[in-house]
Enzyme design. Structure first.
Site, short mmCIF file in Angstrom:
data_model
loop_
_atom_site.label_atom_id
_atom_site.label_comp_id
_atom_site.label_asym_id
_atom_site.label_seq_id
_atom_site.Cartn_x
_atom_site.Cartn_y
_atom_site.Cartn_z
CG HIS A 183 -2.12 -0.87 1.26
ND1 HIS A 183 -3.32 -0.60 2.10
CD2 HIS A 183 -2.72 -2.30 0.26
CE1 HIS A 183 -4.23 -1.60 1.76
NE2 HIS A 183 -3.60 -2.81 0.34
CE1 TYR A 220 -5.75 3.86 11.60
CE2 TYR A 220 -4.75 3.93 8.78
CZ TYR A 220 -4.41 3.59 10.56
OH TYR A 220 -3.65 2.24 10.19
N PRO A 271 -3.08 0.21 19.01
CG PRO A 271 -5.38 -0.76 18.51
CD PRO A 271 -4.77 -0.28 19.70
CE LYS A 313 4.44 3.23 12.96
NZ LYS A 313 4.39 2.52 11.63
CE1 TYR A 328 -0.83 3.91 9.35
CE2 TYR A 328 0.75 3.02 7.03
CZ TYR A 328 -1.21 2.91 7.98
OH TYR A 328 -1.28 1.93 7.92
C1 PHB Z 1 -5.58 -4.35 10.70
O1 PHB Z 1 -5.28 -4.43 9.51
O2 PHB Z 1 -6.01 -5.24 11.74
C2 PHB Z 1 -5.18 -3.39 11.65
C3 PHB Z 1 -4.65 -2.54 10.50
C4 PHB Z 1 -4.48 -1.35 10.38
C5 PHB Z 1 -3.72 -0.74 11.62
C6 PHB Z 1 -5.06 -0.98 13.16
C7 PHB Z 1 -4.96 -2.91 12.78
O3 PHB Z 1 -3.31 1.35 12.54
#
Ligand code: PHB
Ligand code: APR
Length: 390
Positions: A72, A201, A293, A297, A385
């Site tokens: 990505h 997000y 989460p 990280k 990120y």
């Molecule tokens: C996930 O795909 O579980 C996931 C992806 C990004 C995040 C947290 C969890 O920031």
């Protein structure tokens, strides 16, 4: 029983360390409290930094990740019904992240360990650690009710937040820092195509949402929920309905719903233990630190700890140098605190806080507006990120 490095815990940290040590010709044995099947049943985040990808390649377990993982080059921030792309590649000079689930990383490592014939004692009960402040550390545990003793040169505590390793250190020599957030993430995994080809997000007055994925046909979604909620409170229908409301009509129009393969609620926590070495005992991964989460990280920090530990033990056995061992804790913690800061910042920005003063909500909104209008602010976000250098 004797080994050079005893690894406590067969999660991603312990398995990756074991694989790297084996490649370096260093003998290791893993003791794990659970069964292999149980370890694989845990669903966790799924975004790997390039340095984590490189380390998995170094360990010889990258083939399936490269075949099945999704690269990505950006992700989206959503608020006020609009989506804004953070172009990771353009902002970081071409870097991307690999979307590949932690369950898959763990499975690849477990299979590699099994095919290399490396020893893992699953379902080891009552593991206790001794003598790590001396030159002769050892552990005891029970296998099928029979007590065994394992002598070793070093112990790697890769046994997660609830493990025995950190708990074995006298309180007077360890300092912990902790923040518990007043909400959890309700996650749902389904065999449906993701709502978008990149992660979203989202901040919404009803709470945070994350749209993630495991493949082109498997989605992973999260909703911010109160800590008092239980999974049983959330039927699949209620989950999809709430997700659609938070995403807004435009994005929700492309949402494909289906039965949940898994649903669970995880609390959010920031936690760091200092230092990370006590004589011949090292802490690595979740045993030493937890991040919320947002930004994924956790596994990436576990990978950098493992990298420093693998280097340190390699120097010890190859060159009789203690430098890497001496510096292990400081090296890890320097990177950990930066990731803790980023995860805390991203969490605070995107979630709604109960009884939040009206001014705080305004300030978060203003920060999001600044972020989408300022290439400088986006660069700061993007470099964190994709992962800071090791
Ligand atoms: C996930 O795909 O579980 C996931 C992806 C990004 C995040 C947290 C969890 O920031
Ligand atoms: N004895 C033996 N094994 C133990 C003990 C014990 N007393 N206590 C815990 N364990 C095992 C657990 O059963 C688990 O399999 O240690 C393992 C720790 O694995 P994880 O919790 O996955 O921790 P780690 O390997 O450091 O992985 C870090 O996991 O939580 C995510 O975000 C985090 O992605 C990051 C990753």
């Amino acid at each position: 029983m004797r080994t050079q490095v005893l690894i406590v815990g067969a999660g991603p940290s312990g398995l990756l360390l074991g694989q790297l040590l084996h490649k370096a010709g260093i003998e290791n044995l893993i003791v794990e409290r659970q069964s292999g099947g149980y370890v694989l049943g845990r669903i966790r985040a799924g975004v790997l930094e390039q340095t984590t990808v490189d380390l998995l390649d170094e360990a010889g377990v990258g083939a399936r990740m490269h075949a099945k993982g999704l690269l990505h080059g950006g992700f989206e921030l959503a608020f006020d019904g609009k989506r804004h792309r953070i172009d990771l590649q353009a902002l970081t000079g071409g870097k991307s992240v690999m979307v590949y689930g932690q369950t898959d990383v763990t499975r690849d490592l477990m299979e590699a360990r099994a095919s290399a014939g490396l020893p893992t004692l699953y379902e080891a009960q009552d593991v206790s650690l001794h003598g790590f402040d001396s030159d002769a550390p050892f552990a005891r545990c029970k296998m099928a009710g029979k007590e065994i003793e394992i002598r070793c040169d070093f112990i790697a505590g890769c046994d997660g937040y609830h493990g025995v390793s950190r708990a074995s250190v006298p309180a007077a020599v360890i300092q912990t820092y902790e923040k518990i957030y007043p909400f959890g993430w309700l996650g749902l995994l389904s065999d449906t195509s993701p709502v978008s080809h990149e992660l979203i997000y989202g901040r919404h007055e009803r709470g945070f949402t994350l749209c993630s994925m495991r493949s082109q046909t498997r989605s992973r979604y999260y909703l911010q929920v109160p800590l008092s909620d239980r999974v049983e409170d959330w039927s699949d229908a209620r989950f999809w309905d709430e997700l659609a409301q938070r995403l807004g009509s435009e994005t929700a129009a492309g949402l494909v719903t289906g039965p949940a393969l898994e649903k669970s609620i995880a609390p959010l926590r920031s936690f760091v233990a200092e230092p990370m070495r006590f004589g011949r005992l090292f802490l690595a991964g979740d045993a030493a630190h937890i991040v919320p989460p947002t930004g994924a990280k956790g596994l990436n920090l576990a990978a950098s700890d493992v990298y420093y530990l693998w280097q340190a033990l390699g120097e010890h056995y190859r060159e009789q140098s203690q430098a890497g061992i001496e510096h292990y804790s400081a090296r890890c913690l320097s990177r950990i605190w930066k990731a803790e800061r980023f995860s805390w910042w991203f969490t605070s920005l995107m979630h709604t806080f109960k009884n939040e003063p009206a001014i705080d909500a305004k300030l978060h909104r203003s920060e999001l507006e600044y972020l989408i209008s300022s290439p400088a602010a986006q660069t700061v976000m993007a470099e964190n990120y994709v992962g800071l250098p090791w």
